[in-house]
Enzyme design. Structure first.
Site, mmCIF file in Angstrom:
data_model
loop_
_atom_site.group_PDB
_atom_site.id
_atom_site.type_symbol
_atom_site.label_atom_id
_atom_site.label_comp_id
_atom_site.label_asym_id
_atom_site.label_seq_id
_atom_site.Cartn_x
_atom_site.Cartn_y
_atom_site.Cartn_z
ATOM 1 N N HIS A 13 -2.203 6.802 0.078
ATOM 2 C CA HIS A 13 -3.370 5.957 -0.194
ATOM 3 C C HIS A 13 -4.592 6.570 0.498
ATOM 4 O O HIS A 13 -4.473 7.239 1.526
ATOM 5 C CB HIS A 13 -3.076 4.574 0.396
ATOM 6 C CG HIS A 13 -4.075 3.521 0.077
ATOM 7 N ND1 HIS A 13 -5.250 3.387 0.759
ATOM 8 C CD2 HIS A 13 -4.063 2.526 -0.844
ATOM 9 C CE1 HIS A 13 -5.927 2.353 0.281
ATOM 10 N NE2 HIS A 13 -5.222 1.805 -0.703
ATOM 11 N N ASP A 34 2.068 4.581 7.769
ATOM 12 C CA ASP A 34 1.344 3.552 7.033
ATOM 13 C C ASP A 34 2.400 2.577 6.516
ATOM 14 O O ASP A 34 3.183 2.902 5.630
ATOM 15 C CB ASP A 34 0.583 4.231 5.886
ATOM 16 C CG ASP A 34 -0.050 3.239 4.922
ATOM 17 O OD1 ASP A 34 0.270 2.042 4.989
ATOM 18 O OD2 ASP A 34 -0.844 3.688 4.075
ATOM 19 N N GLN A 76 2.954 -1.079 2.635
ATOM 20 C CA GLN A 76 3.843 -1.512 1.550
ATOM 21 C C GLN A 76 5.301 -1.613 2.002
ATOM 22 O O GLN A 76 6.175 -1.874 1.176
ATOM 23 C CB GLN A 76 3.740 -0.543 0.360
ATOM 24 C CG GLN A 76 2.341 -0.415 -0.226
ATOM 25 C CD GLN A 76 1.868 -1.676 -0.961
ATOM 26 O OE1 GLN A 76 2.662 -2.578 -1.250
ATOM 27 N NE2 GLN A 76 0.581 -1.737 -1.270
ATOM 28 N N LYS A 130 -1.017 -8.546 2.801
ATOM 29 C CA LYS A 130 0.059 -8.097 1.909
ATOM 30 C C LYS A 130 1.409 -8.667 2.338
ATOM 31 O O LYS A 130 2.449 -8.319 1.783
ATOM 32 C CB LYS A 130 0.129 -6.569 1.900
ATOM 33 C CG LYS A 130 -1.094 -5.892 1.280
ATOM 34 C CD LYS A 130 -0.905 -4.392 1.224
ATOM 35 C CE LYS A 130 -2.186 -3.627 0.989
ATOM 36 N NZ LYS A 130 -2.733 -3.782 -0.352
ATOM 37 N N CYS A 168 -5.887 3.792 -5.623
ATOM 38 C CA CYS A 168 -6.410 4.439 -4.398
ATOM 39 C C CYS A 168 -5.600 5.667 -3.982
ATOM 40 O O CYS A 168 -5.840 6.224 -2.914
ATOM 41 C CB CYS A 168 -6.486 3.479 -3.210
ATOM 42 S SG CYS A 168 -7.597 2.119 -3.469
HETATM 43 C C1 LIG Z 1 0.015 2.301 1.153
HETATM 44 C C2 LIG Z 1 -1.270 1.626 1.478
HETATM 45 N N1 LIG Z 1 -1.968 2.012 2.541
HETATM 46 C C3 LIG Z 1 -3.117 1.439 2.894
HETATM 47 C C4 LIG Z 1 -3.651 0.407 2.162
HETATM 48 C C5 LIG Z 1 -4.928 -0.230 2.600
HETATM 49 O O1 LIG Z 1 -4.711 -1.545 2.978
HETATM 50 P P1 LIG Z 1 -5.935 -2.531 3.279
HETATM 51 O O2 LIG Z 1 -6.805 -2.478 2.055
HETATM 52 O O3 LIG Z 1 -5.302 -3.857 3.476
HETATM 53 O O4 LIG Z 1 -6.631 -2.007 4.478
HETATM 54 C C6 LIG Z 1 -2.982 -0.045 1.029
HETATM 55 C C7 LIG Z 1 -3.554 -1.112 0.184
HETATM 56 O O5 LIG Z 1 -3.265 -1.264 -0.957
HETATM 57 C C8 LIG Z 1 -1.760 0.573 0.680
HETATM 58 O O6 LIG Z 1 -1.070 0.186 -0.390
#
Ligand SMILES: Cc1ncc(COP(=O)(O)O)c(C=O)c1O
Length: 406
Positions: free
Chosen positions: A118, A195, A198, A221, A359
Protein backbone atom coordinates in the site's frame (compact mmCIF):
# COMPACT_ATOMS: atom_id res chain seq x y z
CA UNK A 1 -20.25 -22.09 17.44
CA UNK A 2 -19.93 -18.90 15.39
CA UNK A 3 -23.39 -17.32 15.40
CA UNK A 4 -23.28 -14.79 12.58
CA UNK A 5 -26.98 -13.90 12.93
CA UNK A 6 -26.39 -12.90 16.54
CA UNK A 7 -23.21 -11.02 15.64
CA UNK A 8 -25.09 -8.97 13.03
CA UNK A 9 -27.46 -7.77 15.76
CA UNK A 10 -24.50 -5.88 17.23
CA UNK A 11 -24.31 -3.60 14.18
CA UNK A 12 -26.94 -0.86 13.71
CA UNK A 13 -25.79 -0.44 10.09
CA UNK A 14 -27.51 -3.70 9.16
CA UNK A 15 -30.82 -2.59 10.63
CA UNK A 16 -30.50 0.76 8.86
CA UNK A 17 -29.52 -0.78 5.50
CA UNK A 18 -31.36 -4.12 5.38
CA UNK A 19 -30.78 -4.63 1.64
CA UNK A 20 -27.13 -3.69 1.47
CA UNK A 21 -24.40 -6.29 0.96
CA UNK A 22 -21.33 -4.62 2.41
CA UNK A 23 -18.17 -6.17 0.95
CA UNK A 24 -15.87 -3.19 1.39
CA UNK A 25 -14.46 -4.16 4.76
CA UNK A 26 -10.88 -3.75 3.53
CA UNK A 27 -11.64 -0.03 3.29
CA UNK A 28 -13.43 0.26 6.62
CA UNK A 29 -15.69 -1.84 8.82
CA UNK A 30 -19.05 -1.33 10.49
CA UNK A 31 -19.05 -0.48 14.20
CA UNK A 32 -20.72 -2.68 16.83
CA UNK A 33 -22.80 -1.27 19.69
CA UNK A 34 -20.10 -1.68 22.38
CA UNK A 35 -17.84 0.62 20.35
CA UNK A 36 -20.60 3.13 19.58
CA UNK A 37 -21.65 3.12 23.24
CA UNK A 38 -18.10 3.62 24.50
CA UNK A 39 -17.74 6.72 22.31
CA UNK A 40 -21.22 8.01 23.13
CA UNK A 41 -20.75 7.49 26.88
CA UNK A 42 -17.61 9.57 26.72
CA UNK A 43 -19.48 12.35 24.91
CA UNK A 44 -22.54 12.11 27.13
CA UNK A 45 -20.96 11.79 30.53
CA UNK A 46 -17.18 11.48 30.42
CA UNK A 47 -15.85 14.40 28.39
CA UNK A 48 -12.57 15.81 29.63
CA UNK A 49 -8.99 16.04 28.38
CA UNK A 50 -6.46 13.41 29.50
CA UNK A 51 -3.21 13.54 31.48
CA UNK A 52 -3.77 17.21 32.29
CA UNK A 53 -6.48 17.59 34.95
CA UNK A 54 -6.70 16.93 38.68
CA UNK A 55 -10.49 16.71 38.94
CA UNK A 56 -12.42 13.41 39.02
CA UNK A 57 -13.75 13.65 35.46
CA UNK A 58 -10.27 14.05 34.09
CA UNK A 59 -8.87 11.24 36.22
CA UNK A 60 -11.70 9.02 34.91
CA UNK A 61 -10.80 9.96 31.32
CA UNK A 62 -7.16 9.04 32.08
CA UNK A 63 -8.33 5.65 33.31
CA UNK A 64 -10.41 5.03 30.18
CA UNK A 65 -7.65 6.18 27.83
CA UNK A 66 -4.84 4.28 29.56
CA UNK A 67 -7.19 1.33 29.97
CA UNK A 68 -7.52 1.20 26.18
CA UNK A 69 -3.75 0.89 25.95
CA UNK A 70 -3.89 -2.14 28.25
CA UNK A 71 -6.60 -3.72 26.06
CA UNK A 72 -4.61 -3.18 22.87
CA UNK A 73 -1.51 -4.61 24.55
CA UNK A 74 -3.47 -7.74 25.44
CA UNK A 75 -4.87 -7.87 21.89
CA UNK A 76 -1.39 -8.06 20.28
CA UNK A 77 0.48 -9.54 23.28
CA UNK A 78 2.89 -6.80 24.29
CA UNK A 79 3.54 -4.44 27.17
CA UNK A 80 1.19 -1.43 27.33
CA UNK A 81 4.20 0.89 27.19
CA UNK A 82 4.96 -0.52 23.72
CA UNK A 83 1.63 0.80 22.38
CA UNK A 84 1.47 4.37 21.06
CA UNK A 85 -1.83 5.69 19.72
CA UNK A 86 -1.78 7.35 16.31
CA UNK A 87 -4.31 8.44 13.68
CA UNK A 88 -4.01 5.13 11.78
CA UNK A 89 -1.67 2.87 9.84
CA UNK A 90 -0.56 5.73 7.60
CA UNK A 91 0.42 7.89 10.57
CA UNK A 92 2.19 4.96 12.22
CA UNK A 93 4.13 4.05 9.06
CA UNK A 94 5.21 7.66 8.55
CA UNK A 95 6.32 7.85 12.17
CA UNK A 96 8.36 4.68 11.78
CA UNK A 97 10.05 5.75 8.54
CA UNK A 98 10.91 9.32 9.54
CA UNK A 99 11.60 8.28 13.12
CA UNK A 100 14.14 5.73 11.91
CA UNK A 101 15.79 8.23 9.55
CA UNK A 102 18.42 9.78 11.80
CA UNK A 103 18.71 7.07 14.39
CA UNK A 104 18.72 3.80 12.51
CA UNK A 105 19.52 4.70 8.89
CA UNK A 106 22.43 6.23 6.99
CA UNK A 107 23.02 6.91 3.26
CA UNK A 108 23.49 3.68 1.33
CA UNK A 109 21.32 1.63 3.67
CA UNK A 110 18.61 -0.47 2.04
CA UNK A 111 14.93 -0.98 2.83
CA UNK A 112 13.66 -4.27 1.48
CA UNK A 113 9.97 -4.36 0.63
CA UNK A 114 7.62 -5.68 -2.09
CA UNK A 115 5.77 -4.30 -5.10
CA UNK A 116 2.48 -5.37 -3.50
CA UNK A 117 2.52 -2.75 -0.73
CA UNK A 118 0.00 0.00 0.00
CA UNK A 119 1.13 3.60 -0.64
CA UNK A 120 1.50 4.31 3.08
CA UNK A 121 4.04 1.52 3.26
CA UNK A 122 6.11 2.77 0.30
CA UNK A 123 5.91 6.55 -0.09
CA UNK A 124 7.64 7.48 3.19
CA UNK A 125 10.57 5.25 2.21
CA UNK A 126 10.66 6.74 -1.30
CA UNK A 127 10.97 10.17 0.30
CA UNK A 128 13.84 8.94 2.45
CA UNK A 129 15.41 7.55 -0.72
CA UNK A 130 15.41 11.10 -2.18
CA UNK A 131 16.16 13.01 1.02
CA UNK A 132 18.63 10.87 2.89
CA UNK A 133 20.16 8.54 0.33
CA UNK A 134 18.75 5.20 1.40
CA UNK A 135 17.72 2.73 -1.30
CA UNK A 136 14.44 0.82 -1.68
CA UNK A 137 14.73 -2.71 -3.07
CA UNK A 138 12.05 -5.33 -3.69
CA UNK A 139 11.58 -8.96 -2.79
CA UNK A 140 9.81 -10.66 -5.71
CA UNK A 141 6.22 -11.78 -5.12
CA UNK A 142 4.32 -14.41 -7.11
CA UNK A 143 1.25 -13.74 -9.27
CA UNK A 144 -1.04 -13.85 -6.21
CA UNK A 145 1.16 -11.50 -4.20
CA UNK A 146 2.86 -14.12 -2.04
CA UNK A 147 6.46 -13.72 -0.95
CA UNK A 148 8.43 -16.95 -0.72
CA UNK A 149 11.09 -17.09 1.93
CA UNK A 150 13.78 -18.34 -0.52
CA UNK A 151 13.23 -15.19 -2.62
CA UNK A 152 13.53 -13.05 0.48
CA UNK A 153 16.75 -14.87 1.41
CA UNK A 154 18.14 -14.21 -2.06
CA UNK A 155 17.18 -10.52 -1.86
CA UNK A 156 18.74 -10.10 1.59
CA UNK A 157 22.21 -8.64 2.04
CA UNK A 158 24.17 -6.79 4.68
CA UNK A 159 23.15 -3.29 3.60
CA UNK A 160 19.49 -4.08 4.34
CA UNK A 161 18.45 -2.26 7.51
CA UNK A 162 14.76 -3.16 7.48
CA UNK A 163 12.30 -5.50 5.84
CA UNK A 164 9.06 -3.52 5.45
CA UNK A 165 6.02 -5.58 4.53
CA UNK A 166 2.27 -5.97 5.02
CA UNK A 167 1.36 -9.18 6.82
CA UNK A 168 -1.74 -9.47 4.60
CA UNK A 169 -1.85 -7.72 1.23
CA UNK A 170 -4.81 -5.37 0.80
CA UNK A 171 -5.70 -6.37 -2.78
CA UNK A 172 -4.81 -10.04 -3.09
CA UNK A 173 -4.96 -11.12 0.55
CA UNK A 174 -1.56 -12.82 0.33
CA UNK A 175 -0.36 -13.77 3.80
CA UNK A 176 3.36 -13.21 4.14
CA UNK A 177 5.68 -15.42 6.24
CA UNK A 178 6.28 -12.77 8.90
CA UNK A 179 7.94 -15.03 11.46
CA UNK A 180 10.48 -16.31 8.93
CA UNK A 181 11.07 -12.81 7.56
CA UNK A 182 11.66 -11.50 11.08
CA UNK A 183 14.22 -14.25 11.67
CA UNK A 184 15.91 -13.44 8.38
CA UNK A 185 16.02 -9.72 9.16
CA UNK A 186 17.44 -10.29 12.62
CA UNK A 187 20.11 -12.71 11.36
CA UNK A 188 21.37 -9.82 9.20
CA UNK A 189 21.15 -7.21 11.97
CA UNK A 190 18.09 -5.62 10.31
CA UNK A 191 14.64 -4.75 11.64
CA UNK A 192 11.21 -5.93 10.53
CA UNK A 193 8.45 -3.36 10.11
CA UNK A 194 5.00 -4.87 9.60
CA UNK A 195 1.93 -3.18 8.15
CA UNK A 196 -0.88 -4.92 10.00
CA UNK A 197 -3.77 -2.91 8.52
CA UNK A 198 -5.31 -5.98 6.85
CA UNK A 199 -4.12 -8.66 9.24
CA UNK A 200 -4.67 -7.42 12.79
CA UNK A 201 -8.47 -7.11 12.33
CA UNK A 202 -8.76 -10.65 10.95
CA UNK A 203 -6.33 -12.99 12.73
CA UNK A 204 -4.57 -13.35 16.04
CA UNK A 205 -1.46 -11.17 16.15
CA UNK A 206 1.20 -12.04 18.69
CA UNK A 207 4.05 -9.59 18.25
CA UNK A 208 6.25 -11.54 20.67
CA UNK A 209 5.80 -14.86 18.94
CA UNK A 210 6.35 -13.26 15.52
CA UNK A 211 9.28 -11.24 16.90
CA UNK A 212 8.11 -8.07 15.13
CA UNK A 213 10.12 -4.89 15.75
CA UNK A 214 7.45 -2.41 14.59
CA UNK A 215 3.77 -2.93 13.75
CA UNK A 216 1.20 -0.45 12.42
CA UNK A 217 -2.58 -0.86 12.25
CA UNK A 218 -5.81 1.15 12.02
CA UNK A 219 -8.79 1.19 14.37
CA UNK A 220 -11.44 1.78 11.72
CA UNK A 221 -10.63 -1.49 9.93
CA UNK A 222 -11.24 -3.51 13.12
CA UNK A 223 -14.66 -2.18 14.20
CA UNK A 224 -13.12 0.84 15.91
CA UNK A 225 -13.55 4.57 15.31
CA UNK A 226 -11.97 6.43 12.41
CA UNK A 227 -8.83 8.44 13.03
CA UNK A 228 -7.37 5.90 15.42
CA UNK A 229 -4.44 3.57 15.04
CA UNK A 230 -1.55 1.94 16.76
CA UNK A 231 2.18 2.11 16.52
CA UNK A 232 3.68 -0.91 18.27
CA UNK A 233 7.42 -1.05 18.77
CA UNK A 234 9.76 -3.07 20.95
CA UNK A 235 10.29 -0.79 23.90
CA UNK A 236 14.02 -0.20 23.45
CA UNK A 237 13.40 0.72 19.79
CA UNK A 238 10.58 3.12 20.70
CA UNK A 239 12.92 4.69 23.23
CA UNK A 240 15.66 5.15 20.62
CA UNK A 241 13.46 6.31 17.75
CA UNK A 242 12.66 10.02 17.19
CA UNK A 243 9.05 11.21 17.38
CA UNK A 244 8.07 13.21 14.28
CA UNK A 245 5.52 15.41 16.10
CA UNK A 246 6.54 17.61 18.98
CA UNK A 247 4.28 19.52 21.34
CA UNK A 248 2.33 19.28 24.56
CA UNK A 249 2.00 16.06 26.49
CA UNK A 250 5.13 14.44 25.10
CA UNK A 251 7.90 16.59 26.62
CA UNK A 252 9.18 16.37 30.18
CA UNK A 253 10.67 19.91 30.14
CA UNK A 254 12.30 22.48 27.87
CA UNK A 255 14.05 25.78 28.33
CA UNK A 256 14.46 29.03 26.44
CA UNK A 257 17.71 27.80 24.88
CA UNK A 258 15.64 25.22 23.05
CA UNK A 259 16.87 22.25 25.05
CA UNK A 260 14.07 19.73 25.18
CA UNK A 261 13.80 16.61 27.29
CA UNK A 262 11.18 14.19 26.02
CA UNK A 263 9.01 11.86 28.04
CA UNK A 264 9.58 8.14 27.61
CA UNK A 265 7.68 5.99 25.14
CA UNK A 266 4.81 5.71 24.46
CA UNK A 267 3.92 9.26 25.60
CA UNK A 268 6.66 10.81 23.47
CA UNK A 269 4.75 9.67 20.37
CA UNK A 270 1.46 11.27 21.43
CA UNK A 271 2.02 15.00 20.99
CA UNK A 272 -0.98 17.25 21.57
CA UNK A 273 -4.46 16.28 22.70
CA UNK A 274 -5.04 12.74 21.47
CA UNK A 275 -8.21 11.36 19.89
CA UNK A 276 -9.48 10.40 23.35
CA UNK A 277 -12.95 9.16 22.46
CA UNK A 278 -11.52 7.34 19.44
CA UNK A 279 -8.92 5.56 21.52
CA UNK A 280 -11.55 4.57 24.09
CA UNK A 281 -13.67 3.20 21.22
CA UNK A 282 -10.65 1.37 19.83
CA UNK A 283 -10.11 -0.28 23.20
CA UNK A 284 -13.77 -1.34 23.15
CA UNK A 285 -13.29 -2.73 19.63
CA UNK A 286 -10.30 -4.85 20.71
CA UNK A 287 -12.28 -6.11 23.69
CA UNK A 288 -15.25 -6.93 21.43
CA UNK A 289 -13.11 -8.87 18.94
CA UNK A 290 -11.34 -10.74 21.74
CA UNK A 291 -14.72 -11.69 23.24
CA UNK A 292 -15.61 -13.41 19.94
CA UNK A 293 -12.09 -14.81 19.64
CA UNK A 294 -9.60 -13.90 16.91
CA UNK A 295 -9.10 -17.57 15.99
CA UNK A 296 -12.88 -17.98 15.61
CA UNK A 297 -13.02 -14.88 13.40
CA UNK A 298 -10.13 -16.14 11.29
CA UNK A 299 -11.66 -19.60 10.83
CA UNK A 300 -15.08 -18.17 9.96
CA UNK A 301 -13.61 -15.79 7.38
CA UNK A 302 -11.56 -18.60 5.86
CA UNK A 303 -14.67 -20.73 5.51
CA UNK A 304 -16.73 -17.90 3.97
CA UNK A 305 -13.90 -16.85 1.67
CA UNK A 306 -13.52 -20.47 0.51
CA UNK A 307 -17.27 -20.65 -0.22
CA UNK A 308 -17.03 -17.38 -2.20
CA UNK A 309 -13.92 -18.48 -4.12
CA UNK A 310 -15.44 -21.79 -5.24
CA UNK A 311 -18.45 -19.97 -6.70
CA UNK A 312 -16.37 -17.28 -8.40
CA UNK A 313 -14.20 -19.94 -10.05
CA UNK A 314 -17.30 -21.17 -11.87
CA UNK A 315 -18.10 -17.79 -13.47
CA UNK A 316 -16.94 -17.68 -17.11
CA UNK A 317 -17.27 -13.90 -17.34
CA UNK A 318 -14.95 -13.26 -14.38
CA UNK A 319 -11.18 -13.07 -14.21
CA UNK A 320 -10.24 -14.09 -10.67
CA UNK A 321 -6.79 -12.89 -9.57
CA UNK A 322 -6.29 -14.63 -6.23
CA UNK A 323 -8.14 -17.97 -6.25
CA UNK A 324 -5.59 -19.76 -4.09
CA UNK A 325 -5.28 -17.30 -1.22
CA UNK A 326 -7.17 -18.63 1.78
CA UNK A 327 -8.25 -15.35 3.33
CA UNK A 328 -8.58 -11.71 2.44
CA UNK A 329 -10.39 -10.05 -0.43
CA UNK A 330 -11.62 -11.66 -3.62
CA UNK A 331 -9.95 -9.65 -6.41
CA UNK A 332 -11.49 -9.88 -9.86
CA UNK A 333 -12.57 -8.21 -13.07
CA UNK A 334 -15.48 -8.87 -15.36
CA UNK A 335 -13.86 -9.72 -18.70
CA UNK A 336 -13.93 -6.77 -21.10
CA UNK A 337 -15.60 -4.44 -18.58
CA UNK A 338 -13.85 -1.48 -16.90
CA UNK A 339 -13.60 -2.20 -13.16
CA UNK A 340 -15.46 0.91 -12.07
CA UNK A 341 -18.34 0.21 -14.47
CA UNK A 342 -18.59 -3.34 -13.15
CA UNK A 343 -18.53 -2.06 -9.55
CA UNK A 344 -21.28 0.35 -10.58
CA UNK A 345 -23.40 -2.55 -11.77
CA UNK A 346 -22.84 -4.35 -8.45
CA UNK A 347 -23.80 -1.14 -6.63
CA UNK A 348 -27.03 -1.01 -8.65
CA UNK A 349 -27.76 -4.47 -7.21
CA UNK A 350 -27.12 -3.29 -3.64
CA UNK A 351 -23.57 -4.64 -3.36
CA UNK A 352 -20.79 -2.40 -2.06
CA UNK A 353 -17.31 -3.27 -3.32
CA UNK A 354 -14.29 -1.19 -4.19
CA UNK A 355 -12.73 -0.80 -7.64
CA UNK A 356 -9.44 0.72 -8.80
CA UNK A 357 -5.86 0.21 -7.69
CA UNK A 358 -6.60 0.21 -3.94
CA UNK A 359 -3.56 2.46 -3.24
CA UNK A 360 -1.25 -0.38 -4.33
CA UNK A 361 -0.09 1.49 -7.41
CA UNK A 362 2.85 -0.68 -8.41
CA UNK A 363 1.05 -3.99 -7.92
CA UNK A 364 0.17 -3.85 -11.64
CA UNK A 365 3.84 -4.78 -12.27
CA UNK A 366 2.89 -8.18 -10.84
CA UNK A 367 -0.73 -8.77 -11.85
CA UNK A 368 -0.71 -6.87 -15.16
CA UNK A 369 -3.63 -4.55 -14.42
CA UNK A 370 -4.06 -1.53 -12.18
CA UNK A 371 -7.83 -1.85 -12.09
CA UNK A 372 -9.48 -4.59 -10.09
CA UNK A 373 -12.64 -5.04 -8.09
CA UNK A 374 -12.12 -6.00 -4.48
CA UNK A 375 -14.79 -7.76 -2.45
CA UNK A 376 -13.55 -7.85 1.13
CA UNK A 377 -15.37 -9.76 3.86
CA UNK A 378 -15.55 -9.54 7.63
CA UNK A 379 -16.88 -11.52 10.56
CA UNK A 380 -20.48 -10.38 10.03
CA UNK A 381 -20.86 -11.36 6.35
CA UNK A 382 -22.95 -14.36 5.34
CA UNK A 383 -23.29 -17.05 2.70
CA UNK A 384 -26.55 -15.43 1.54
CA UNK A 385 -24.67 -12.20 0.87
CA UNK A 386 -22.02 -14.11 -1.06
CA UNK A 387 -24.76 -15.76 -3.14
CA UNK A 388 -26.26 -12.37 -3.96
CA UNK A 389 -22.88 -10.99 -4.94
CA UNK A 390 -22.01 -14.01 -7.10
CA UNK A 391 -25.37 -13.80 -8.90
CA UNK A 392 -24.82 -10.11 -9.62
CA UNK A 393 -21.24 -10.83 -10.76
CA UNK A 394 -22.55 -13.43 -13.20
CA UNK A 395 -24.75 -10.75 -14.77
CA UNK A 396 -21.96 -8.27 -15.47
CA UNK A 397 -21.50 -7.65 -19.17
CA UNK A 398 -20.48 -4.53 -21.05
CA UNK A 399 -24.17 -3.92 -21.78
CA UNK A 400 -25.41 -4.43 -18.22
CA UNK A 401 -22.61 -2.28 -16.76
CA UNK A 402 -23.13 0.58 -19.21
CA UNK A 403 -26.89 0.09 -19.02
CA UNK A 404 -27.07 1.49 -15.48
CA UNK A 405 -26.18 4.93 -16.86
CA UNK A 406 -29.23 5.06 -19.20
C1 LIG B 1 -2.33 -2.70 3.73
C2 LIG B 1 -2.72 -1.32 4.11
N1 LIG B 1 -1.81 -0.50 4.63
C3 LIG B 1 -2.10 0.75 5.01
C4 LIG B 1 -3.36 1.26 4.85
C5 LIG B 1 -3.65 2.66 5.30
O1 LIG B 1 -4.55 2.65 6.36
P1 LIG B 1 -5.21 4.01 6.89
O2 LIG B 1 -5.83 4.65 5.69
O3 LIG B 1 -6.21 3.56 7.89
O4 LIG B 1 -4.11 4.83 7.46
C6 LIG B 1 -4.36 0.47 4.30
C7 LIG B 1 -5.71 1.01 4.06
O5 LIG B 1 -6.46 0.56 3.26
C8 LIG B 1 -4.03 -0.85 3.92
O6 LIG B 1 -4.94 -1.66 3.38
Amino acid sequence: MFDVKKIREDYPMFANHPDLVYFDNGATTFKPKPVINAVMDFYNSGTSNVHRGDYPLSVHADQLYDGARVKIAKFINCDPKEVAFTAGTTASMNQIAYGMEHVFLKPGDVILTTRTEHASNLLPWYRLEKNCGIKVEYIPADSQGRVHIEDAENAMHDKVKAIVIACVNNVLGAVQPIKELAKLAHEHGAYIVVDGAQSVPHRKTDVKDLDIDFLAFSGHKMCGPGGTGVLYGKYELLERMDPISLGGGMNARFDSCGDVILKSAPEKYEAGTPNIEGVIGLGAAAEYLMSIGMDNIHEREKQLRGYFAEKVKQLDNIEFYNPDNETGPVAFNAKGVFAQDAAGYLASQGIAVRSGNHCAKILHEIIGTDQTIRASLYLYNTEEEVDRCVKAMSEITLESAIGIFF
